[in-house]
Structure formats: structure tokens, C-alpha cells
Design an enzyme around this catalytic site. Structure first.
Site, PDB file in Angstrom:
ATOM      1  N   LYS A  98      -8.348 -28.892 -29.815  1.00 46.10           N
ATOM      2  CA  LYS A  98      -7.276 -29.083 -30.806  1.00 46.10           C
ATOM      3  C   LYS A  98      -7.713 -28.345 -32.057  1.00 46.10           C
ATOM      4  O   LYS A  98      -8.882 -28.412 -32.450  1.00 46.10           O
ATOM      5  CB  LYS A  98      -7.094 -30.572 -31.100  1.00 46.10           C
ATOM      6  CG  LYS A  98      -6.239 -30.894 -32.265  1.00 46.10           C
ATOM      7  CD  LYS A  98      -6.872 -31.955 -33.143  1.00 46.10           C
ATOM      8  CE  LYS A  98      -7.958 -31.376 -34.047  1.00 46.10           C
ATOM      9  NZ  LYS A  98      -8.677 -32.378 -34.804  1.00 46.10           N
ATOM     10  N   GLN A 123     -16.173 -23.361 -39.296  1.00 49.61           N
ATOM     11  CA  GLN A 123     -16.225 -22.039 -38.689  1.00 49.61           C
ATOM     12  C   GLN A 123     -15.281 -21.931 -37.484  1.00 49.61           C
ATOM     13  O   GLN A 123     -14.470 -21.013 -37.392  1.00 49.61           O
ATOM     14  CB  GLN A 123     -17.650 -21.695 -38.229  1.00 49.61           C
ATOM     15  CG  GLN A 123     -18.552 -21.186 -39.349  1.00 49.61           C
ATOM     16  CD  GLN A 123     -19.005 -22.328 -40.245  1.00 49.61           C
ATOM     17  OE1 GLN A 123     -19.335 -23.414 -39.762  1.00 49.61           O
ATOM     18  NE2 GLN A 123     -19.004 -22.090 -41.552  1.00 49.61           N
ATOM     19  N   THR A 124     -15.379 -22.919 -36.592  1.00 48.06           N
ATOM     20  CA  THR A 124     -14.542 -22.833 -35.375  1.00 48.06           C
ATOM     21  C   THR A 124     -13.122 -23.299 -35.642  1.00 48.06           C
ATOM     22  O   THR A 124     -12.196 -22.901 -34.965  1.00 48.06           O
ATOM     23  CB  THR A 124     -15.131 -23.701 -34.253  1.00 48.06           C
ATOM     24  OG1 THR A 124     -15.148 -25.071 -34.716  1.00 48.06           O
ATOM     25  CG2 THR A 124     -16.540 -23.275 -33.923  1.00 48.06           C
ATOM     26  N   ARG A 125     -12.944 -24.130 -36.633  1.00 47.97           N
ATOM     27  CA  ARG A 125     -11.662 -24.738 -36.964  1.00 47.97           C
ATOM     28  C   ARG A 125     -11.007 -25.402 -35.751  1.00 47.97           C
ATOM     29  O   ARG A 125      -9.793 -25.329 -35.542  1.00 47.97           O
ATOM     30  CB  ARG A 125     -10.724 -23.700 -37.598  1.00 47.97           C
ATOM     31  CG  ARG A 125     -11.228 -23.270 -38.977  1.00 47.97           C
ATOM     32  CD  ARG A 125     -10.281 -22.352 -39.672  1.00 47.97           C
ATOM     33  NE  ARG A 125     -10.106 -21.141 -38.904  1.00 47.97           N
ATOM     34  CZ  ARG A 125      -8.990 -20.446 -38.830  1.00 47.97           C
ATOM     35  NH1 ARG A 125      -7.920 -20.850 -39.465  1.00 47.97           N
ATOM     36  NH2 ARG A 125      -8.927 -19.340 -38.116  1.00 47.97           N
ATOM     37  N   MET A 126     -11.848 -25.956 -34.919  1.00 49.90           N
ATOM     38  CA  MET A 126     -11.383 -26.647 -33.717  1.00 49.90           C
ATOM     39  C   MET A 126     -12.266 -27.853 -33.495  1.00 49.90           C
ATOM     40  O   MET A 126     -13.416 -27.881 -33.915  1.00 49.90           O
ATOM     41  CB  MET A 126     -11.524 -25.729 -32.491  1.00 49.90           C
ATOM     42  CG  MET A 126     -10.350 -24.799 -32.275  1.00 49.90           C
ATOM     43  SD  MET A 126     -10.367 -24.161 -30.607  1.00 49.90           S
ATOM     44  CE  MET A 126     -12.006 -23.560 -30.416  1.00 49.90           C
ATOM     45  N   ASP A 152      -2.033 -30.369 -60.195  1.00 49.40           N
ATOM     46  CA  ASP A 152      -2.615 -29.898 -58.944  1.00 49.40           C
ATOM     47  C   ASP A 152      -1.975 -30.645 -57.793  1.00 49.40           C
ATOM     48  O   ASP A 152      -1.704 -31.834 -57.906  1.00 49.40           O
ATOM     49  CB  ASP A 152      -4.120 -30.189 -58.938  1.00 49.40           C
ATOM     50  CG  ASP A 152      -4.897 -29.073 -59.608  1.00 49.40           C
ATOM     51  OD1 ASP A 152      -4.495 -27.906 -59.418  1.00 49.40           O
ATOM     52  OD2 ASP A 152      -5.862 -29.366 -60.322  1.00 49.40           O
ATOM     53  N   PHE A 195     -15.532 -31.042 -35.153  1.00 48.29           N
ATOM     54  CA  PHE A 195     -14.813 -30.054 -35.950  1.00 48.29           C
ATOM     55  C   PHE A 195     -15.774 -29.329 -36.879  1.00 48.29           C
ATOM     56  O   PHE A 195     -16.659 -29.937 -37.468  1.00 48.29           O
ATOM     57  CB  PHE A 195     -13.746 -30.762 -36.787  1.00 48.29           C
ATOM     58  CG  PHE A 195     -12.988 -29.834 -37.684  1.00 48.29           C
ATOM     59  CD1 PHE A 195     -11.881 -29.149 -37.186  1.00 48.29           C
ATOM     60  CD2 PHE A 195     -13.376 -29.630 -39.001  1.00 48.29           C
ATOM     61  CE1 PHE A 195     -11.187 -28.289 -38.002  1.00 48.29           C
ATOM     62  CE2 PHE A 195     -12.674 -28.774 -39.820  1.00 48.29           C
ATOM     63  CZ  PHE A 195     -11.569 -28.095 -39.322  1.00 48.29           C
ATOM     64  N   GLU A 200      -7.770 -35.711 -41.244  1.00 47.64           N
ATOM     65  CA  GLU A 200      -6.705 -35.204 -40.371  1.00 47.64           C
ATOM     66  C   GLU A 200      -6.949 -35.665 -38.939  1.00 47.64           C
ATOM     67  O   GLU A 200      -6.041 -36.131 -38.258  1.00 47.64           O
ATOM     68  CB  GLU A 200      -6.649 -33.672 -40.422  1.00 47.64           C
ATOM     69  CG  GLU A 200      -6.062 -33.100 -41.701  1.00 47.64           C
ATOM     70  CD  GLU A 200      -7.124 -32.906 -42.774  1.00 47.64           C
ATOM     71  OE1 GLU A 200      -8.276 -33.360 -42.577  1.00 47.64           O
ATOM     72  OE2 GLU A 200      -6.805 -32.320 -43.821  1.00 47.64           O
ATOM     73  N   ASP A 255     -13.581 -35.707 -34.350  1.00 48.40           N
ATOM     74  CA  ASP A 255     -13.198 -35.051 -35.610  1.00 48.40           C
ATOM     75  C   ASP A 255     -13.185 -36.089 -36.721  1.00 48.40           C
ATOM     76  O   ASP A 255     -12.300 -36.937 -36.781  1.00 48.40           O
ATOM     77  CB  ASP A 255     -11.811 -34.408 -35.418  1.00 48.40           C
ATOM     78  CG  ASP A 255     -11.367 -33.672 -36.668  1.00 48.40           C
ATOM     79  OD1 ASP A 255     -12.108 -33.711 -37.681  1.00 48.40           O
ATOM     80  OD2 ASP A 255     -10.288 -33.071 -36.627  1.00 48.40           O
TER      81      ASP A 255
END
Lengths: 581, 673
Positions: free
Chosen positions: B389, B374-377, B301, B371, B342, B338
Site C-alpha cells: 500500500k 524512501q519507499t513511500r510504501m 498554515d 513505511f 495515515e 505503518d
């Protein structure tokens, strides 16, 4: 060990190597039911008609069991046929000498002997068998037993090359094709060549000639002042006797007889022809399994073992017998007892090595008269299972059993469970492989030990002491190995020897053949693991060494004690004492 | 368990093994080892010969031969007992943890009854609260807890176990540290993971592996051949006027049959499983260890095995007219809230541009947008600036207009190199892109290189798009990859590789990995994984470290090589023994063969005795090698074979010549004969 010998040895091995490829390529075509040969135009109609006659569909293939049953049934039928011919030869044609029927034990022994490709001869051909018995009863087997051997080897090679299948070829197709496209045409050409060299080919009765010198009074066959010169269709029989590694001489003296082996050229070509097909089969192996390096590695292992045996035997024979040297005999010519003056030490040693490396058994000198170490070589060659080129087919399948064992013994050292050309060697494969070898060893040692302590066993010996033991060992080795040559100091024509030797021959041929066929069947059904850098390398010098070592160690460990009591002790007695037996 | 590694020759283990060597003289247990059985029968015969002596040989000679024959059997037993000893010691430690506990079983009506743990059956529900020991293997159906699993793994840091998902399995004998969980029992008493583990390390469930069976057949066949040699030697000798004594025939037989490998074979197999345990991998059978050596395709993996679990920011790529500092500052501000790895890595990368990480509390007036999947921001509203971002399409939707061409170029460059692009925007202005990179674990490239040399193909499995997958596979030095893989693709891939004749190894932890784990030739389940995964695989990695698959393969190969090397050594040894014994047996009747005694052994009796002593001592001498395994080298088959053939083949041929000579000198110096 003179220059002439070295040159001839180099020439011999060189030619053998050179011819392996063309012979192998031809074998690839012959052993493929759909293969095309240059003889197709003439022989294809014959082949088709034979299939129709036998009711065989050449496109169908058999699994190992059906193949084996066909082979065994065919051999049994042939055995009974020859037994009948020998027992009834006085009613049959081509019997100018008016010879009577062959005795039951001897007929059984002889029929077994030829069915098993052994050609052990407990009879003298010219005084026991009619021309019909020789040509039909025996020569028939010279062809079909050789073809059966080649077919069995082809089955094993197919088993290695194929995967996830049960189909291993068709016995009747292989039998027909090998005879039709290989053995018959090759024998025809070879016998014409032999005729050109002076080998006789006629149906005349023996010629009685006035002898220049009086023959030995012991020889009852000759009357004083007269010599019986045997005649007969020899050339045709000699050709297949060599090509098919049969070895049964037309005359009792076999290839030492001037009518069977008249010239240096006929001698050289006869030796070459003994190993020709077996050598070519290694190329066939490489080609079929798509790993020519493997084919050559097996060839090299055989060639190395062969070279070693020739050199030892030659050295022993050219050194002469120190006992005689002490009596003033010039040792320069080597040990000449039992040898044709025409051949001398080298050609006799080479012939002895060739004929026992293969399961041929033709001889051009008396192995019984070799020095102890010189005689040990042919004996040991046979005991190794005649895997040094070996009998046609039998040599290759015997060697492949050793290959499987060698791979199993050393394969783990690359960090994978043993695998041979992508096939896992598992418990069943090991079991049947060792079974094939064990049968061989048991038969040789068991029968020899039995004969050595019985009245019937020892009373047949012409020599006492260690040499007598060598003679017994040689007889059962030769029988089990389906060689057929004799350490002639033993009178094998007694009911006990006839029967026990026949049993040894049957065991050596068929009890070994069944496990070999089972091995082919097992390998064929396996999946093939794709080759990679982790695969066990079965090509290259390292594998050659592993294979040579496996054959030698297994063979030596098994037979060294017996050989120690026979030829080895005899050697030291000859060189280190004044004992006589 | 990792904490209780025992040294190879722990005194207690040695002591117990010595005792066990005698217990194993029981014919019923000897019978399983044909070579040693024959040796023992030989020893019985020579010992009886001592009682009813024929008078030909000195009693001292017969006594010493008998003694050393018994030693041969005892040494072989000792080797096996030593190998088992380490496992038994570990099993004892494990048993201590299996203290009897009282379980809180839930009745159907929801009330609780206290029952001893042994009375729990499959499908019972139990409640475990902080401080209690989990009474049986099971699956959490309600709640989450931190669990101390050190009893099993040796790892002291607690792990989180929770209902649902791939972290729901709990093991009996481990301790709940916080919270409370409801557990459905999945194993009856005696079948629990701990029980199986104890049985495994103890060797109680040990069966011969396929290769061991095949090898035993070969060794038995050799034994039978040599028996035939010895049995026929009597009559052949009688013909020659030599009568061999029982003692010398038995001595010859025992020296010829492969006692070395016959005596060490079991020990090698047990030690192989044991070495797995030392690495905290539980192999469910010796067969699995053997298969590990045969594996030629590794399915790995991506996440967690090849890359560190997370992507990390590697570069800022500003838009035209934006400075890199400006972009870095904005990206850092937007990432402060966030909490994903990442996001944190962006904060860290921005520090290299001189923007120290600011705590949220330093900016009380700012409104952070955390973060979310759903919004991925993520972002921040501060001083009227709306900085965002996130994933390019999410950010584009946020700014409501097109992205400048040069930023689009940056995005495609990032994607093409296998990275993940993020966009940073302020209001409607695109500031630039952030390059998130998968970080490939260190040292993998070399390892895969070694695997390639050994003929093992490595295949990466990932849900990423083909572009990203290709780049990562290239960077890690893998042979192949499968991109956009769904769980069922694994199973299909394994089947197709197997159909092509390959043997496949993989790791897995989730329930949806279970079919693939079961199908794989070597399936290593992570201990943190689900019960289903652990049941399906044939190994469990207690450390749950997927990279360990590599070590598993190495241990498998090492075990096979050890077995092969000692087999070769054992058989090559026979040549020298022959040269010691055969001349000694014949020289009495044929003094002329004295030159065959090439080792110059003092007398026939001392030659035979020396060969027998050497034959026994070599077993003892090789025990450390059998237990530790030969040193594994990642080489191609040809190089490995050459090396091992030289050491164990040629070495096996030559060493005993020196060894027997040495023993002979000692025997004579001590006047033993």
C-alpha cells in the site's frame, strides 16, 4: 409659522439639494487642472496666458507647505494692496463723493476683513469708501478670498482622496481656474439677473431727493426735508458677495437695502446663491473620494443642522415679543423690530440662518433686534465654526475637521483603530485637527472675555445687560468665523475693536487654515487601507447623526456657559420677569 | 501560569490596589495623565479654599466638593492599580519559579564547572541532566530530552525538546525530566524569556500605544478647551454681575473634562494585555494588541491550524472485479506495520468493514515491511501474498505494470476533491485505491464566516498542490489560499498584502518563519518554536495552538471597542452635567432661569455636588467594564457601530440625567447640604 414659510423652506432645501450635483460635477472639472469645461473655447487661451504671465507650469503640483506658503503670500500681498488703496483713495479715480482717506485702524480692519473673506464692516460703504475702493480694493478680495477658500477645501479633499503622495495641486492654478471658470462667469450672470430685479449698477453720485416725510433728526446725514439716495455699481458687487460668501454690503443696510435686494425673487435667489457652492462642494467631496454616500452624509448633516437652526429661529421670531404683546401689539406678524416689512419673520429668520450657516454675513434684517433665542441661532451657527454648508471652501474644510474628530472619537467602536476612508487617523492628525478647532474657540472666548471687562469693550455697547454681552460675543464670533455680519448694537469703529477684531479675523482664517493644510498633507502621504466590511462607515444616516452630534456637543459644550450669560438669560428675563436693561 | 487565573475582584488584589491608589497621587506619576492631573490641581485648589475661605459658601459644601474631587482622582488611580494588580500577582507567581539554580557550565576543554545561573552569559555552554532546572534560555545543540514547561505554560504534560530542527529552544526555569542535553545559552541574565514575561505582565515596560497617544492628545485638547471656557467665564460673569466661586468653577471644569475615559484609559490598555495573558498569549507590547484589532488578513498554515495534523482514510475504492471487503482487508494488512497516523487510520477504517485490527504478534509468520519515506510504501508478505500500500507511483513501480483505467479514474477523483490517493496492490494485481482525506478542524467554517462579517480575509498557506489546496480551502470556508508555498513565499505574500494597505497576522514556529513573523503586523510565535521565531514575533502563544490567532484578533478588537465605547460615553455624559451645573451657577444672579433646571435638582449647592459625585462614581461603576472589556460580537462595522452607539452614545447622553437626579435625592435625603 405659516404655510407660506413652510412652502418656501421646502422649496429652498429642495433646490439646494437638487443643485448640489450639477454644481459639484462642475467643480470637479474646475478643480482639475486638466478638467474640461464648456467655457474652454473662450477662456482656455486666457488661462494659458495667465500661467505664462505668472510663470506657472500647470502640470506641476505642490506639496502642502509650498501650497500654503503661496496662499499666505498671496493673501498678505492682497492685504497690503487693499490697505494702500483705502489709505490713498482720495488720490485715486472714481470718487465722485470726494471722500477722504480711510483712517489707519479702520483701513487695517477693512483690509483684513476682506482678505479673510469676512467682510466685517466697521464703516458705512456709501459714506466712507469711493467706488474705486469698493470695486478694486474690496471686490478683488471678494473673488480671490473666495477662490482661496475653495482651493484650500480642494486641497483637503485631494489629501483624503489621494494616497502615498505629497502632491496636492497647484495654488496658482486653482486660484486662476476657480476665478476664471466659476466665480467670474457665475457672478456675471448673477449680476445681470440682479440688475433685472432692480439692483442699481452705475457710477453716479448720490441723488438728493426731496423727502415726503422729515427724516429722523438723529440722522446727521440727512438735512431736513432732503434725503440722500446712494447710487453706485452695486449689482456686480452683490453677485460675488453672495456667491463667494463674502457678505460685505455695497450699502450699509446690506441686503435689507431696496437697491441691494429689491424683490422676493432676488431675496430667494440671493439666499440660495450663498449656499450654492458650499452645497456643491459636498458633492465634489463624494465624487473625488469615490464615495458619493459620504458626500451626501456630510450634506445631510449640514442640512439637518441648517433645518434645526431655521426652525428655532423662525419659531422665536414669529412668536413675537411677549413684552410688546402685553402692551397691545398684535403678535400675529411676529417680532418685527429691525425687520423689513417686505420680508417679515420667515424670510428674515431664513436669511439670518443662511448667512450665518455660511460665513457670508450679508443681512436682510438686524440680528440685534431678534428675540434672544432668535438671535442665539445666528450666533451659535457662527460659533459652530460655520460648518453648516459654511463659507465657500471654508465650510467644507471646517466640517471635514469635525469629520476627522468624529471618526476618531467613535471609530474605535467598530473594533479598529480609527480610520477615515482608508486613512488611519493618528496622533499627528488629531493634534492638527484639534489645533484648528482650539484656535477658533480661543479667539472667540478670549477676545470676548477681554472686551467684556474693559472700558473700550463695554463703552462701545448700545445695550447693557445680557444683550450687551451677546453683542460682544457676536462681534468676535463673527470676526473669528470670518462671517462679517454684526449684531449691530456695537460700535466697532474704535482703535481697540478695529485691531482686536482684525486679529480675530486673521486667526480665524489663517491660523485655522495652516493646520487644515497640514492635515491634507498628512492624509495624502498615508497608505490607503482597502475598504471592507470592517471599515468605519462614513456614509449613511448613522454617520450623519454622529457628525451632527459631534459638531453640536463640541460647540455646545464650549459656548454654553457664555451663551447662558447672554441670550439664554436674556430669554428668561424677557419671558419670566419685568426686568429692563 | 494558566493555573493561576485570578477572579476579577480578588480580595488581595483589591486591597493592594487601594493602597496603590494613594501612592499614585504622586504628582510625578499623575503628570502622565493630563486629565487627572488637572482634576488633582482642582482638588488642591478647593481644598486650599477650605483653609482660606471667602465666606460665601458653607464649609460643608466646599469640604464635600473637595472630598469628591479627591475621590475622582483616587478612583481613576484605583482603576489603573486594579488592572496592574492582576499582572503583578501573576508576576509574583512567576518570580517564585525563578529560583536560583546552579548551572553546569562546560569549559572549553570539556570539563564541567558549577556556576550560579546569574553568572551565565550568552554563548556559554551548559549541561542539563534529568531532574535539573534549565538555568537559562538557550538552544539545544546536542541531545534530546522531555521537559516540564508547566512553570511557563501551565500545561503539565511534558514536551520533547531536541537538537536541530524547530524544537530546539528551551526556556530558563523549566525542568528536564529525562535524558541529558547540551544547551547554548542565548540570553544574558535579566533578558531571559521569564524576565521579559515578568516585566510584561507587571506592566513595567508598558508604553502608550499609538492610539492611546492620539486619544490622550484629544483628551488633553478637550481639557484645554474647557480650561479656556472656565477661565473666560470669570470675566464674562463679571460683566454680568455674577461672581463665580472657585469651588463652582473647579466643579464645572472637572465635570466637563473627560475624567471618565481619562481615568480608565490606562486600565483598558493594561486589561487588554492581561486578557491575552489569560489566554496564555504573551503580547510583547500594547501596540501588538492594538494591531491585532486592526488586522484584516489572517495568514494560516494549513497543517495544524486548519486541518488536524494528519490525513485520514475516508473511503476504499476497489478496482473492477475486486470486492470492497477484499480491498479493505488487504489495505488493513498492509497498514499494520505503518505507524504513521495515515496508516493507523486505514486500520481503523477497515474495522468498519468487519476486520478487527490485528496485532503484529498474532501473525508471527508474516513479514512486515514498515513505511519509510524512501519507499513511500508499507506492506506485508504473508502466506506467499505480497501486499503493498502506498503512493500511486511507488506502488506502480512495485507491480511493474499499468494501473487499470477505472482505478486511475478513482485516483484523479480523489486528487480533484483535495484528497490524497493511495494504491493497494497484491502481487501484480491492483486491488484499488484508498482515499486519504485532510480533516478540517471542527467549527472553523463558522469562525471564518464571522471573520468575513468583520471584514477579515483568511488565507491558507500550504505546500500541497493547488487542487488539494483549493478543495481544503473550500471545505474550511477560507477566502483564499497559496498552494505549493515555500517558506519565503510567506514573506513575499505579507509584503504584497501590506503594500495594498492590509494589516497581516500570522503564526509560525520555525526559524524559517522568523522573517515573515517579523514582517507581519501581528506575528504569533509558538512557544514550542525556535528562539529565532520567538524573537521575531510580537506575541508568543504558550499553548502553541495556531488556531488561537483568531482569539488574539478578537481580544484586540474587544480592547479597541472598549476604549471607543467609554470615550463616547464619557463625552456624551457632559450634556447632562451641563444641565445640572450651569443653571445652578447662574440662578443666584438670575432667578428667572430656574426653568433651565430640568432635572428639578433641589438647590444650586446640591446640584453641583450631585454632578461631582456622579462624575466620580461613574468611574468606579465602569471599572468592571474597563477590565473585562465590552462583550465582543462578530459583526460588520455598521452593525457594531449602531449597537455601540445606541448603548454608549445614547446611553451616555441619558444615563447621567437619571444618575445625577438620583444622587441629588440621596444627598438631600441624607441632608448632606
Amino acid at each position: 409659522m405659516d404655510l407660506y414659510g413652510w412652502i418656501q423652506l421646502a422649496l429652498f432645501l429642495g433646490l439646494l439639494g437638487l443643485l448640489a450635483k450639477p454644481v459639484g460635477l462642475y467643480l470637479v472639472r474646475v478643480l482639475d487642472a486638466q478638467g474640461k469645461t464648456f467655457l474652454d473655447r473662450v477662456l482656455k487661451p486666457v488661462e494659458r496666458r495667465l500661467y505664462r504671465f505668472m510663470g506657472v507650469d500647470p502640470r506641476k503640483e505642490q506639496d502642502w507647505i509650498h501650497y500654503t506658503v503661496s496662499l499666505l503670500a498671496f493673501s498678505l500681498a492682497g492685504l497690503l494692496f487693499t490697505f494702500a488703496v483705502l489709505r490713498l483713495q482720495h488720490f485715486l479715480p472714481l470718487n465722485p463723493q470726494k471722500l477722504g482717506p480711510v483712517g489707519p485702524h479702520l483701513a487695517f480692519n477693512t483690509a483684513v476683513s476682506f482678505t479673510t473673506n469676512t467682510n466685517w464692516q466697521n464703516y458705512a460703504g456709501e459714506t466712507t469708501l469711493s467706488y474705486f475702493s469698493q470695486m478694486v480694493g474690496l471686490v478683488f478680495h471678494n473673488f480671490v478670498s473666495a477662490a482661496a477658500g475653495i482651493a484650500a477645501a480642494a486641497v483637503l479633499v485631494r489629501g483624503i482622496a489621494r494616497h502615498s503622495t505629497r502632491a496636492l495641486g497647484h495654488f496658482w492654478v486653482d486660484l486662476v481656474r476657480v476665478n476664471l471658470y466659476l466665480l467670474l462667469p457665475a457672478s456675471l450672470i448673477f449680476s445681470i439677473f440682479l440688475g433685472s430685479q432692480g439692483v442699481v449698477q452705475n457710477f453716479n453720485p448720490a441723488v438728493i431727493a426731496a423727502a415726503v416725510e422729515t427724516a429722523s433728526p438723529r440722522d446727521s446725514r440727512t438735512e431736513a426735508g432732503a434725503q440722500t439716495i446712494a447710487q453706485g455699481p452695486a449689482a456686480s458687487q452683490v453677485a460675488i458677495k453672495m456667491l463667494g460668501t463674502n457678505g460685505g454690503g455695497f450699502f450699509n443696510a446690506n441686503a435689507a437695502h431696496p437697491y441691494e435686494n429689491p424683490t422676493p425673487l432676488s431675496n430667494f435667489i440671493q439666499m440660495l446663491s450663498i449656499l450654492l457652492i458650499s452645497s456643491g462642494l459636498t458633492y465634489y467631496l463624494g465624487r473625488t473620494v469615490r464615495n458619493q454616500g459620504h458626500g451626501w452624509a456630510v450634506w445631510s448633516a449640514m442640512a439637518l443642522l441648517f433645518l434645526a437652526s431655521v426652525l428655532i429661529c423662525w419659531r422665536a421670531e414669529s412668536g413675537g415679543n411677549p413684552r410688546w404683546t402685553a402692551l397691545g401689539v398684535d403678535p400675529a406678524a411676529g417680532n418685527m423690530e429691525g425687520k423689513e416689512v417686505r420680508f417679515g419673520a420667515f424670510d428674515s429668520a431664513l436669511f439670518a440662518s443662511v448667512t450665518t450657516a455660511a460665513s457670508c454675513g450679508a443681512v436682510n434684517s438686524m440680528h440685534d433686534s431678534f428675540t434672544p433665542l432668535g438671535g442665539l441661532i445666528p450666533l451659535f451657527n457662527i460659533q459652530l465654526g460655520e460648518v453648516v454648508f459654511g463659507g465657500v471652501g471654508a465650510g467644507l474644510y471646517g466640517m471635514l475637521v469635525f469629520v476627522v474628530l468624529a471618526v476618531f472619537l467613535t471609530g474605535l467602536m467598530v473594533g479598529r483603530s480609527p480610520e477615515y476612508l482608508g486613512k488611519k487617523i493618528e496622533a499627528y492628525d488629531v493634534k492638527i485637527s484639534v489645533l484648528a478647532v482650539v484656535i477658533l474657540f480661543f479667539s472667540i472666548l478670549g477676545f470676548s472675555a477681554w472686551a467684556a471687562v474693559t472700558q473700550w469693550g463695554t463703552s462701545a455697547l448700545h445695550n447693557a445687560g445680557p444683550h450687551g454681552l451677546s453683542e460682544i460675543l457676536y462681534a468676535y464670533s463673527s470676526g473669528t468665523g470670518n462671517n462679517g455680519s454684526a449684531f449691530a448694537g456695537l460700535n466697532g469703529d474704535s482703535p481697540s475693536y478695529n485691531v482686536t477684531l482684525a486679529l480675530a479675523m486673521l486667526a480665524g482664517r489663517f491660523l485655522m487654515l495652516v493646520p487644515v493644510m497640514a492635515l491634507a498633507g498628512s492624509l495624502a502621504t498615508k497608505k490607503r487601507i482597502p475598504p471592507s466590511g470592517a471599515s468605519f462607515p462614513v456614509a449613511g444616516w448613522m454617520f450623519t447623526i454622529i457628525l451632527v452630534a459631534t459638531v453640536l456637543i463640541v460647540g455646545a459644550l464650549t459656548f454654553l456657559p457664555a451663551l447662558g450669560l447672554g441670550p439664554i438669560v436674556e430669554h428668561f428675563v424677557m419671558t419670566g420677569s419685568s426686568l429692563l436693561y | 501560569m494558566a493555573a493561576i487565573h485570578h477572579s476579577l475582584f480578588d480580595r488581595r488584589i483589591v486591597g493592594r490596589a487601594m493602597l496603590d491608589s494613594f501612592k499614585k497621587l504622586n504628582p510625578l506619576s499623575l503628570r502622565k495623565n493630563p486629565v487627572m492631573f488637572v482634576t488633582a490641581v482642582g482638588a488642591v485648589m478647593t481644598t486650599l479654599g477650605l483653609v482660606v475661605r471667602s465666606g460665601k459658601e458653607s464649609a460643608g459644601f466646599v469640604f464635600q466638593i473637595s472630598l469628591w474631587l479627591w475621590f475622582t482622582v483616587l478612583f481613576a488611580n484605583f482603576a489603573e492599580a486594579m488592572a496592574e494588580g492582576r499582572g503583578k500577582a501573576q508576576a509574583r507567581e512567576l518570580r517564585k519559579t525563578r529560583t536560583s539554580t546552579i548551572a553546569n557550565r562546560l569549559r572549553e576543554d570539556g570539563t564541567i564547572e558549577a556556576v550560579p545561573a546569574e553568572r551565565l552569559r550568552k554563548a556559554d555552554l551548559v549541561l542539563v541532566v534529568a531532574g535539573e532546572i534549565i538555568p537559562a534560555d538557550g538552544e539545544i545543540i546536542e541531545g534530546a530530552a522531555s521537559v516540564d514547561e508547566s512553570a511557563i505554560t501551565g500545561e503539565s504534560a511534558p514536551v520533547i525538546r531536541e537538537a536541530g530542527g524547530d524544537r530546539s529552544a528551551v526556556t530558563g526555569g523549566t525542568r528536564v525530566l529525562s535524558d541529558r542535553i547540551k544547551v547554548r545559552v542565548t540570553a544574558d541574565p535579566g533578558e531571559s524569556f521569564l524576565d521579559r514575561m515578568i516585566n510584561l505582565v507587571e506592566g513595567a515596560e508598558r508604553r502608550k500605544t499609538p492610539n492611546e497617544i492620539a486619544l490622550t492628545i484629544l483628551l488633553s485638547a478637550l481639557t484645554i478647551i474647557f480650561l479656556a471656557v472656565i477661565l473666560t467665564l470669570g470675566p464674562l460673569g463679571r460683566y454680568s454681575g455674577v461672581s463665580f466661586t472657585i469651588t463652582s468653577l473647579v466643579a464645572l471644569l472637572v465635570c466637563l473634562i473627560p475624567t471618565t475615559i481619562g481615568g480608565l484609559l490606562n486600565a483598558i490598555g493594561i486589561a487588554g494585555i492581561d486578557r491575552m495573558v489569560q489566554k496564555n498569549v504573551l503580547a510583547m507590547s500594547g501596540r501588538a494588541v492594538e494591531a491585532a484589532g486592526d488586522v484584516d488578513v489572517l495568514l494560516l498554515d494549513k497543517t495544524g491550524t486548519i486541518t488536524l495534523g494528519n490525513r485520514q482514510a475516508a473511503a476504499f475504492l476497489p478496482a473492477a472485479g475486486v470486492t470492497i471487503d477484499e480491498l479493505a482487508n488487504a489495505a488493513q494488512l498492509a497498514s499494520l506495520a505503518d505507524e504513521t497516523p495515515e496508516g493507523r487510520s486505514i486500520v481503523v477504517l477497515a474495522k468498519t468493514y468487519g476486520f478487527r485490527g490485528r496485532a503484529l504478534s498474532e501473525l508471527p509468520e508474516a513479514k512486515f515491511i514498515p513505511f519509510s519515506a524512501q519507499t513511500r510504501m508499507s506492506g506485508v508478505d504473508i502466506d506467499g501474498r505480497r501486499i503493498r500500500k502506498g503512493a500511486p507511483d511507488a506502488v506502480r513501480a512495485f507491480i511493474g505494470q499499468n494501473v487499470p483505467a477505472e482505478v486511475l479514474d478513482s485516483i484523479s477523483v480523489i486528487s480533484f476533491s483535495g484528497g490524497t490517493p493511495l494504491l493497494v496492490a497484491e502481487g501484480s494485481r491492483v486491488l484499488g485505491a484508498v482515499h486519504l482525506k485532510d480533516i478540517v478542524k471542527g467549527g472553523l467554517r463558522d469562525r471564518f464566516e464571522r471573520f468575513r462579517a468583520m471584514g477579515i480575509k483568511t488565507v491558507m498557506i500550504t505546500g500541497d498542490n493547488p487542487l488539494t489546496a483549493a478543495a481544503i480551502a473550500r471545505e474550511a470556508g477560507m477566502d483564499d489560499f497559496v498552494a505549493e508555498a515555500k517558506p519565503e513565499d510567506k514573506l513575499r505574500l505579507i509584503r504584497s498584502e501590506q503594500a495594498a494597505g492590509h494589516l497581516v497576522a500570522m503564526t509560525g514556529d520555525g526559524t524559517n518563519d522568523a522573517p515573515a513573523l517579523a514582517q507581519a503586523d501581528v506575528g504569533v510565535a509558538m512557544n514550542t518554536g525556535t528562539q529565532a521565531a520567538k524573537e521575531a514575533g510580537n506575541m508568543v502563544d504558550l499553548d502553541s495552538n495556531p488556531t488561537k490567532l483568531i482569539e488574539v484578533v478578537e481580544i484586540g478588537k474587544q480592547m479597541l471597542i472598549t476604549r471607543g465605547a467609554l470615550t463616547t460615553f464619557s463625552i456624551a455624559n457632559d450634556v447632562a452635567k451641563y444641565f445640572a451645573i450651569i443653571p445652578a451657577m447662574l440662578v443666584g444672579a438670575f432667578p428667572v432661569i430656574a426653568p433651565l433646571n430640568i432635572m428639578g435638582l433641589r438647590s444650586p449647592a446640591s446640584a453641583i455636588l450631585s454632578a461631582v459625585i456622579f462624575n466620580a462614581l461613574i468611574i468606579i461603576a465602569l471599572i468592571p467594564l474597563a477590565l473585562r472589556g465590552v462583550r465582543f460580537r462578530p459583526l460588520g462595522a455598521t452593525a457594531l457601530l449602531k449597537r455601540n452607539l445606541l448603548i454608549y452614545g445614547l446611553g451616555g447622553l441619558l444615563a447621567p440625567f437619571a444618575g445625577i437626579k438620583l444622587v441629588d435625592m440621596v444627598v438631600n435625603a441624607l441632608h448632606l447640604i
